[in-house]
Write a protein that holds these residues in place. Sequence first.
Motif, PDB file in Angstrom:
ATOM      1  N   PHE A   1     -49.031  19.688  18.335  1.00 29.85           N
ATOM      2  CA  PHE A   1     -47.856  20.198  19.037  1.00 29.85           C
ATOM      3  C   PHE A   1     -48.043  19.916  20.523  1.00 29.85           C
ATOM      4  CE2 PHE A   1     -47.538  22.575  15.185  1.00 29.85           C
ATOM      5  CZ  PHE A   1     -46.245  23.079  15.072  1.00 29.85           C
ATOM      6  N   ALA A   2     -46.960  19.640  21.220  1.00 26.60           N
ATOM      7  CA  ALA A   2     -46.982  19.492  22.671  1.00 26.60           C
ATOM      8  C   ALA A   2     -45.792  20.252  23.255  1.00 26.60           C
ATOM      9  CB  ALA A   2     -46.914  18.019  23.066  1.00 26.60           C
TER      10      ALA A   2
ATOM     11  N   PRO B   1     -46.438  13.550  18.105  1.00 25.23           N
ATOM     12  CA  PRO B   1     -46.650  14.908  17.608  1.00 25.23           C
ATOM     13  C   PRO B   1     -45.474  15.362  16.763  1.00 25.23           C
ATOM     14  CG  PRO B   1     -45.873  15.004  19.858  1.00 25.23           C
ATOM     15  CD  PRO B   1     -46.030  13.534  19.514  1.00 25.23           C
ATOM     16  N   GLY B   2     -45.670  16.435  16.017  1.00 23.69           N
ATOM     17  CA  GLY B   2     -44.571  16.967  15.218  1.00 23.69           C
ATOM     18  C   GLY B   2     -43.470  17.569  16.057  1.00 23.69           C
ATOM     19  N   HIS B   3     -43.842  18.056  17.245  1.00 27.26           N
ATOM     20  CA  HIS B   3     -42.893  18.625  18.205  1.00 27.26           C
ATOM     21  C   HIS B   3     -43.394  18.301  19.601  1.00 27.26           C
ATOM     22  CE1 HIS B   3     -40.842  21.186  15.157  1.00 27.26           C
ATOM     23  NE2 HIS B   3     -42.043  21.175  14.602  1.00 27.26           N
ATOM     24  N   GLY B   4     -42.471  17.905  20.474  1.00 31.28           N
ATOM     25  CA  GLY B   4     -42.848  17.607  21.840  1.00 31.28           C
ATOM     26  C   GLY B   4     -42.577  16.170  22.219  1.00 31.28           C
ATOM     27  N   PRO B   5     -42.855  15.823  23.472  1.00 30.56           N
ATOM     28  CA  PRO B   5     -42.535  14.491  23.988  1.00 30.56           C
ATOM     29  C   PRO B   5     -43.346  13.401  23.307  1.00 30.56           C
ATOM     30  CG  PRO B   5     -43.853  15.725  25.568  1.00 30.56           C
ATOM     31  CD  PRO B   5     -43.470  16.689  24.497  1.00 30.56           C
ATOM     32  N   VAL B   6     -42.766  12.199  23.264  1.00 29.10           N
ATOM     33  CA  VAL B   6     -43.401  11.054  22.620  1.00 29.10           C
ATOM     34  C   VAL B   6     -43.271   9.823  23.516  1.00 29.10           C
ATOM     35  CG1 VAL B   6     -42.999  11.909  20.302  1.00 29.10           C
ATOM     36  CG2 VAL B   6     -41.265  10.478  21.370  1.00 29.10           C
ATOM     37  N   PRO B   7     -44.244   8.882  23.403  1.00 32.79           N
ATOM     38  CA  PRO B   7     -45.532   9.060  22.723  1.00 32.79           C
ATOM     39  C   PRO B   7     -46.510   9.795  23.630  1.00 32.79           C
ATOM     40  CG  PRO B   7     -45.426   6.876  23.673  1.00 32.79           C
ATOM     41  CD  PRO B   7     -44.101   7.536  23.984  1.00 32.79           C
ATOM     42  N   LEU B   8     -47.627  10.251  23.063  1.00 31.21           N
ATOM     43  CA  LEU B   8     -48.688  10.884  23.828  1.00 31.21           C
ATOM     44  C   LEU B   8     -49.961  10.058  23.708  1.00 31.21           C
ATOM     45  CD1 LEU B   8     -48.269  14.639  22.781  1.00 31.21           C
ATOM     46  CD2 LEU B   8     -47.486  13.559  24.902  1.00 31.21           C
ATOM     47  N   PRO B   9     -50.816  10.093  24.737  1.00 34.05           N
ATOM     48  CA  PRO B   9     -52.102   9.412  24.627  1.00 34.05           C
ATOM     49  C   PRO B   9     -53.026  10.188  23.695  1.00 34.05           C
ATOM     50  CG  PRO B   9     -52.013  10.647  26.671  1.00 34.05           C
ATOM     51  CD  PRO B   9     -50.648  10.758  26.041  1.00 34.05           C
ATOM     52  N   TRP B  10     -53.987   9.481  23.133  1.00 34.66           N
ATOM     53  CA  TRP B  10     -54.938  10.109  22.215  1.00 34.66           C
ATOM     54  C   TRP B  10     -56.363   9.840  22.688  1.00 34.66           C
ATOM     55  CZ3 TRP B  10     -54.658  13.804  18.881  1.00 34.66           C
ATOM     56  CH2 TRP B  10     -55.688  14.017  17.964  1.00 34.66           C
TER      57      TRP B  10
ATOM     58  N   ALA C   1     -53.632  15.924  22.686  1.00 37.23           N
ATOM     59  CA  ALA C   1     -53.873  17.152  21.928  1.00 37.23           C
ATOM     60  C   ALA C   1     -54.658  18.188  22.717  1.00 37.23           C
ATOM     61  CB  ALA C   1     -54.627  16.831  20.636  1.00 37.23           C
ATOM     62  N   ALA C   2     -55.064  17.860  23.950  1.00 37.56           N
ATOM     63  CA  ALA C   2     -55.917  18.773  24.716  1.00 37.56           C
ATOM     64  C   ALA C   2     -55.271  20.142  24.963  1.00 37.56           C
ATOM     65  CB  ALA C   2     -56.324  18.120  26.035  1.00 37.56           C
ATOM     66  N   PRO C   3     -53.995  20.212  25.367  1.00 37.20           N
ATOM     67  CA  PRO C   3     -53.398  21.547  25.564  1.00 37.20           C
ATOM     68  C   PRO C   3     -53.383  22.379  24.278  1.00 37.20           C
ATOM     69  CG  PRO C   3     -52.100  19.881  26.671  1.00 37.20           C
ATOM     70  CD  PRO C   3     -53.077  19.153  25.817  1.00 37.20           C
ATOM     71  N   MET C   4     -53.063  21.756  23.145  1.00 33.84           N
ATOM     72  CA  MET C   4     -53.054  22.493  21.889  1.00 33.84           C
ATOM     73  C   MET C   4     -54.447  22.963  21.516  1.00 33.84           C
ATOM     74  SD  MET C   4     -51.995  21.297  18.037  1.00 33.84           S
ATOM     75  CE  MET C   4     -53.662  20.640  17.781  1.00 33.84           C
ATOM     76  N   ARG C   5     -55.439  22.119  21.732  1.00 35.12           N
ATOM     77  CA  ARG C   5     -56.817  22.525  21.427  1.00 35.12           C
ATOM     78  C   ARG C   5     -57.228  23.715  22.290  1.00 35.12           C
ATOM     79  NH1 ARG C   5     -60.693  17.340  20.955  1.00 35.12           N
ATOM     80  NH2 ARG C   5     -62.040  18.934  19.992  1.00 35.12           N
ATOM     81  N   ALA C   6     -56.784  23.721  23.553  1.00 34.91           N
ATOM     82  CA  ALA C   6     -57.087  24.849  24.433  1.00 34.91           C
ATOM     83  C   ALA C   6     -56.411  26.122  23.927  1.00 34.91           C
ATOM     84  CB  ALA C   6     -56.646  24.531  25.856  1.00 34.91           C
TER      85      ALA C   6
END
Length: 348
Positions: free
Chosen positions: A244-245, A275-284, A288-293
């Motif tokens: 998620f983002a 991501p399933g929700h949020g802006p696209v595309p995202l770097p990898w 995912a860092a904000p979600m992991r936090a």
Amino acid sequence: MFDILITVCALAGAPCAERLLPSGLPEVVCSAEAKARASDWAKAHDLNVQTSDCVQQMDLSDRIDALEVQQIAAGVFVHQGAYGVPDSENGGDLANLGFIVGDEAVAVIDAGTTRAVAEQLYVAIRAQTDLPIHYLILSHMHPDHSLGAELFHEAGAEVLGHPNLGQALANRAESYERALARLIGPEGFLGTRLIGPDRQVEQTKLDLGGRSLLVEAHPFAHTETDVTVLDQKTGIWFMGDLVFAEHTPALDGTILGWQQLIAKLSKRDVKGIVPGHGPVPLPWPEGAAPMRAYLAAITEETRRAIADGLPMSTAVRKIGESQREHWKLFDEFNTRNATTAYQELEWE
């Protein structure tokens, strides 16, 4: 090629709506068969047909608004869903949906909350290509990703998902359909019917002609039904709700398993993710860092509440508050996440 547009009404007479039957027929055949096909479809969905009409695929956007999509890599298109909860205004258009165009065929990733959303995605696909839609991959069981699947099945797509997906959808079919019909309203939900996958896979490659997709099922994490889809030609990785983002994550599985899986997947070398929700595309893996936090904070604060002897009813009002300012829809999802995490971690 021509598809069939029909006006159908509930058996009680209202509501009524226009629905698309993705037939892909020559004009002469469509004209000869439209009425019978419309009648059969309506009967199967407990609806009455008012009108039926054949429409050339290239002209569908004159009758149905196509979902807005962006091409994020060669042949890879994504629609970014709105931030919200299902209602009559957004019609359930909430999840990120995508499609990938090969030299010979198309694969769709997720189908939206209703048949109407799936129809709009279908029209967006037909604006880009007339190639056959061979596959629909459902990233997981949640209704904002899965309830529109029947439309693509009718269009000829094989519906693929996690080995647990069929049973998970069967267990929730009645509650999903009842809840979404209430939230979105009878007109927006008209003709929507949940279906299960045609094929459940652990790992498989799909050939679209000139490009191969890697579909992988994953262990219990966000849900028990998560799969990812990697376009090996461009390196774009569709993550479903494993990422998620901006939108507050929704925990419907195991918070520890989710964190372990994302840590493992973060070692993969890919071009970017959806991501399933949020802006696209995202770097990898940075995307995912904000979600992991967030997940780490929920885990830490839950353990602290349990250690302090707080009952769940008190703890869930406090857990995650440190993350509030970073996420949209925080109040709609965080308390449920905290409850799920507490129920898991109190038995550590």
